[in-house]
Design a protein around this motif. Structure first.
Motif, PDB file in Angstrom:
ATOM      1  N   GLN A 165      13.771 -15.086 -20.555  1.00 22.16           N
ATOM      2  CA  GLN A 165      13.609 -13.809 -21.287  1.00 22.16           C
ATOM      3  C   GLN A 165      13.408 -12.842 -20.150  1.00 22.16           C
ATOM      4  N   ARG A 166      13.163 -11.472 -19.891  1.00 24.76           N
ATOM      5  CA  ARG A 166      13.638 -10.680 -19.211  1.00 24.76           C
ATOM      6  C   ARG A 166      12.487 -10.226 -19.569  1.00 24.76           C
ATOM      7  N   LEU A 167      11.144  -9.700 -18.201  1.00 24.70           N
ATOM      8  CA  LEU A 167      10.501  -8.797 -17.802  1.00 24.70           C
ATOM      9  C   LEU A 167      10.609  -7.666 -16.957  1.00 24.70           C
ATOM     10  N   PHE A 168      10.702  -7.355 -16.519  1.00 28.57           N
ATOM     11  CA  PHE A 168      10.989  -5.941 -15.601  1.00 28.57           C
ATOM     12  C   PHE A 168      12.574  -6.020 -14.996  1.00 28.57           C
ATOM     13  N   ARG A 169      12.921  -4.436 -14.567  1.00 27.37           N
ATOM     14  CA  ARG A 169      13.832  -4.603 -13.153  1.00 27.37           C
ATOM     15  C   ARG A 169      12.684  -3.610 -11.933  1.00 27.37           C
ATOM     16  N   ASN A 170      13.507  -4.423 -10.961  1.00 25.37           N
ATOM     17  CA  ASN A 170      12.435  -4.287  -9.784  1.00 25.37           C
ATOM     18  C   ASN A 170      13.831  -3.335  -8.811  1.00 25.37           C
ATOM     19  N   THR A 171      12.969  -2.553  -8.306  1.00 24.70           N
ATOM     20  CA  THR A 171      13.842  -1.544  -7.200  1.00 24.70           C
ATOM     21  C   THR A 171      13.003  -1.805  -5.877  1.00 24.70           C
ATOM     22  N   PHE A 172      14.192  -1.763  -4.981  1.00 26.60           N
ATOM     23  CA  PHE A 172      13.282  -1.491  -3.412  1.00 26.60           C
ATOM     24  C   PHE A 172      13.034  -0.118  -2.496  1.00 26.60           C
ATOM     25  N   VAL A 173      12.565  -0.390  -1.802  1.00 26.34           N
ATOM     26  CA  VAL A 173      11.158   0.754  -1.342  1.00 26.34           C
ATOM     27  C   VAL A 173      11.338   0.213   0.102  1.00 26.34           C
ATOM     28  N   CYS A 174      11.029   1.322   0.405  1.00 25.89           N
ATOM     29  CA  CYS A 174      10.172   0.836   2.062  1.00 25.89           C
ATOM     30  C   CYS A 174       9.169   0.691   2.544  1.00 25.89           C
ATOM     31  N   ILE A 175       8.404   0.466   3.528  1.00 25.30           N
ATOM     32  CA  ILE A 175       7.078   0.150   3.414  1.00 25.30           C
ATOM     33  C   ILE A 175       6.747   0.830   5.273  1.00 25.30           C
ATOM     34  N   ILE A 176       5.685   1.970   5.239  1.00 24.71           N
ATOM     35  CA  ILE A 176       5.317   1.980   6.552  1.00 24.71           C
ATOM     36  C   ILE A 176       4.462   2.117   6.724  1.00 24.71           C
ATOM     37  N   ARG A 177       3.889   2.185   7.621  1.00 30.67           N
ATOM     38  CA  ARG A 177       2.210   2.952   8.181  1.00 30.67           C
ATOM     39  C   ARG A 177       2.003   3.895   7.691  1.00 30.67           C
ATOM     40  N   ASP A 178       0.955   4.216   7.525  1.00 32.22           N
ATOM     41  CA  ASP A 178       0.336   5.589   7.061  1.00 32.22           C
ATOM     42  C   ASP A 178       0.433   6.994   7.847  1.00 32.22           C
ATOM     43  N   ASP A 179      -0.099   6.658   9.161  1.00 29.14           N
ATOM     44  CA  ASP A 179       0.683   7.164  10.909  1.00 29.14           C
ATOM     45  C   ASP A 179       1.994   7.489  11.303  1.00 29.14           C
ATOM     46  N   HIS A 180       2.851   6.728  10.398  1.00 33.28           N
ATOM     47  CA  HIS A 180       3.905   6.501  10.695  1.00 33.28           C
ATOM     48  C   HIS A 180       4.919   7.448  12.149  1.00 33.28           C
ATOM     49  N   PRO A 181       4.789   7.215  13.316  1.00 35.78           N
ATOM     50  CA  PRO A 181       5.238   8.819  14.043  1.00 35.78           C
ATOM     51  C   PRO A 181       6.307   9.635  13.935  1.00 35.78           C
ATOM     52  N   THR A 182       7.452   8.589  13.059  1.00 34.51           N
ATOM     53  CA  THR A 182       8.534   9.363  13.131  1.00 34.51           C
ATOM     54  C   THR A 182       8.815   9.317  11.761  1.00 34.51           C
ATOM     55  N   ILE A 183       8.401   8.769  11.153  1.00 33.90           N
ATOM     56  CA  ILE A 183       8.702   9.333  10.096  1.00 33.90           C
ATOM     57  C   ILE A 183       7.671   9.955   8.607  1.00 33.90           C
ATOM     58  N   GLY A 184       8.487  10.626   7.767  1.00 39.06           N
ATOM     59  CA  GLY A 184       7.143  11.508   6.533  1.00 39.06           C
ATOM     60  C   GLY A 184       7.495  10.886   5.816  1.00 39.06           C
ATOM     61  N   ALA A 185       7.775  11.758   5.112  1.00 41.38           N
ATOM     62  CA  ALA A 185       7.513  12.013   3.621  1.00 41.38           C
ATOM     63  C   ALA A 185       8.846  11.012   2.924  1.00 41.38           C
ATOM     64  N   THR A 186      10.221  11.579   4.027  1.00 33.98           N
ATOM     65  CA  THR A 186      11.431  11.350   3.996  1.00 33.98           C
ATOM     66  C   THR A 186      11.906  10.416   4.798  1.00 33.98           C
ATOM     67  N   MET A 187      13.575  10.109   4.555  1.00 33.14           N
ATOM     68  CA  MET A 187      13.637   9.351   5.708  1.00 33.14           C
ATOM     69  C   MET A 187      15.209   9.534   5.415  1.00 33.14           C
ATOM     70  N   THR A 188      15.755   9.195   6.304  1.00 36.00           N
ATOM     71  CA  THR A 188      17.405   9.765   6.666  1.00 36.00           C
ATOM     72  C   THR A 188      18.164   8.400   6.741  1.00 36.00           C
ATOM     73  N   LEU A 189      19.377   8.574   6.404  1.00 33.62           N
ATOM     74  CA  LEU A 189      19.470   6.979   6.551  1.00 33.62           C
ATOM     75  C   LEU A 189      19.833   6.962   7.770  1.00 33.62           C
ATOM     76  N   LYS A 190      20.364   7.761   9.274  1.00 31.61           N
ATOM     77  CA  LYS A 190      20.331   7.710  10.648  1.00 31.61           C
ATOM     78  C   LYS A 190      18.725   7.406  10.438  1.00 31.61           C
ATOM     79  N   GLN A 191      18.086   8.056  10.265  1.00 23.46           N
ATOM     80  CA  GLN A 191      16.637   6.745  10.705  1.00 23.46           C
ATOM     81  C   GLN A 191      16.770   5.977  10.344  1.00 23.46           C
ATOM     82  N   TYR A 192      16.655   5.518   9.200  1.00 25.17           N
ATOM     83  CA  TYR A 192      16.383   4.413   8.664  1.00 25.17           C
ATOM     84  C   TYR A 192      17.483   2.600   9.725  1.00 25.17           C
TER      85      TYR A 192
END
Length: 299
Positions: A165-192
């Motif tokens: 029985q299917r429950l839900f579909r899951n997606t992938f996201v990134c997690i970083i620390r709150d005060d990450h020095p180089t990544i803001g609200a979004t991230m480019t593929l080059k940064q990733y």
């Protein structure tokens, strides 16, 4: 007397005759015709080599042999009615059953707290035992009865002999620390691709790793770990990025100074199911557990 020669339906006839002391009334109670009832009584007499019921006035009174047999026959019929023919039910308020569930560590984080809360709400002393194992072993454990339910992403379990029985579909996201020095609200593929990553490789192929390889993308993996549960303190205390299923990211955000950033490429989705073997399909306890899982985690 050989039990293989006995029609156990005759015990119903005997019990009804003891109760009603009348062929007519016993036939009505069993929804039989009077000739069929008379034939059954004749078979009983032949079986026990005794008259069993003798007409005295308006009643068919039991012989001493029938009187001696009556308590045992009644116990047998009462057991059949109350235990064998009784619908199998499950009452979580009185059960102390232990459910064995196959789920990875990410499943333990996501599913167990809510399930345990539901158990508490039911007022029961139900227990859970979880197993983590390779996918091929999961199928064997379900089929053997070692486990009765699997919850998670198990593509190998989509096979004959297992319900799902299917429950839900899951997606992938990134997690970083709150005060990450180089990544803001979004991230480019080059940064990733340039940033240091923590990758979870739990001893089997990983869908997101395959996704990157198919597109010829290579990221810098500074840390490999076998368990998703290790990520929470690691990400909170470093500049590493981890790409994880969304439900795990939501848990991390609740328990640490961690935030979620979208993956800068259209990531694959995974479908989370619950699986169970045919042998438990009609088991009342398993049905109750599956209903709770579906209610708690369905999309």
């Amino acid at each position: 007397m050989d039990i293989r020669t006995i029609d156990l339906n005759l015990l119903r006839v005997f019990d009804a005759m003891i109760e009603h002391r009348s062929v007519t009334r016993a036939a009505e109670a069993l929804d039989l015709s009077q000739p069929a009832m008379s034939a059954a009584v004749a078979r009983l007499r032949s079986l026990f080599d005794d008259a069993l019921f003798v007409r005295t006035g308006s009643q068919m009174r039991p012989t001493p042999r029938a009187t001696a047999l009556a308590p045992a026959v009644h116990r047998v019929m009462d057991t059949v009615r109350s235990e064998i023919l009784q619908a199998h039910t499950f009452d979580p308020a009185t059960s102390e059953r232990t459910f064995t569930i196959i789920t990875p560590d990410i499943g333990e984080i996501n599913f167990l707290p809510k399930l345990l809360t539901r158990f508490t709400e039911s007022g029961a002393r139900l227990n859970i035992r979880t197993l983590a194992m390779p996918r091929h072993a999961a199928a064997e454990a379900l089929e053997s009865g070692e486990a009765e339910l699997a919850i998670g992403y198990f593509p190998d379990l989509h096979k004959a002999g297992l319900f799902q029985q299917r429950l839900f579909r899951n997606t992938f996201v990134c997690i970083i620390r709150d005060d990450h020095p180089t990544i803001g609200a979004t991230m480019t593929l080059k940064q990733y691709l340039a940033a240091p990553h923590a990758a979870v490789r739990p001893g089997r192929e990983h869908l997101f790793e395959e996704f990157l390889q198919q597109r010829g993308l290579t990221r810098r993996v500074q840390l490999e770990t076998s368990h998703f549960t290790s990520l929470l303190p690691i990400i909170e205390g470093s500049d590493l990025i981890a790409t994880v299923p969304r439900d795990l990211a939501d848990v991390c955000v609740r328990h640490a100074r961690i935030r979620i950033v979208d993956v800068p490429i259209k990531a694959p989705t995974i479908e989370v199911h619950q699986f169970w073997p045919r042998r438990f399909h009609k088991d009342a306890g398993n049905m109750w557990l599956r209903a709770q899982v579906h209610e708690l985690f369905r999309a």
